[in-house]
Design an enzyme around this catalytic site. Structure first.
Site, PDB file in Angstrom:
ATOM      1  N   HIS A 144       0.847  -1.200   0.000  1.00 25.04           N
ATOM      2  CA  HIS A 144       0.000   0.000   0.000  1.00 25.04           C
ATOM      3  C   HIS A 144       0.875   1.240   0.000  1.00 25.04           C
ATOM      4  CE1 HIS A 144       0.711  -1.141   4.217  1.00 25.04           C
ATOM      5  NE2 HIS A 144       0.550   0.134   4.554  1.00 25.04           N
ATOM      6  N   HIS A 158       0.971   5.242   0.865  1.00 24.10           N
ATOM      7  CA  HIS A 158       0.347   6.293   1.655  1.00 24.10           C
ATOM      8  C   HIS A 158       0.442   7.587   0.845  1.00 24.10           C
ATOM      9  CE1 HIS A 158       0.556   4.100   5.613  1.00 24.10           C
ATOM     10  NE2 HIS A 158       1.477   3.443   4.936  1.00 24.10           N
TER      11      HIS A 158
END
Length: 116
Positions: free
Chosen positions: A102, A104
């Site tokens: 992931h 950010h």
């Protein structure tokens, strides 16, 4: 951790609610539950890859799509022009706590360097 136990896989499956800000065929972007900046959105591939290295090695084009989604999020959130940061933590010593890759997307305030 199996994919069935993966927090982000469960969000993709709709088993856990998230505040989605953008969804494409292969990516999902949602607000971080513990934001570190006024804009803090996580961008993930819907398919499970443990970290950024696994994503880069496994699927040509998907890493690009994750980055394009991150930039679109920055535009939607109004942080593209003044500036934003995309952070991929890879491995426990880098601060990765959910082992589904992931990025950010952080913005909306001055971001100092070096971080943390």
């Amino acid at each position: 951790m199996s994919e069935a136990d993966c927090l982000f896989c469960r969000i993709v499956a709709g088993e856990i609610p998230a505040q989605v800000v953008l969804e494409t065929e292969r990516t999902l972007a949602f607000r971080d539950v513990n934001p570190q900046a006024p804009t803090h959105v996580l961008v993930i591939p819907k398919d499970h890859y443990r970290d950024a290295a696994a994503l880069a090695a496994a699927d040509h084009g998907l890493a690009d799509e994750v980055l394009r989604t991150a930039h679109t999020v920055a535009e939607q959130e109004g942080v593209a022009e003044p500036g934003y940061r995309i952070v991929f933590n890879t491995g426990p010593e880098a601060g990765q706590t959910v082992f589904h890759v992931h990025g950010h997307v952080l913005g909306g305030r001055g971001l100092t360097w070096p971080p943390g």
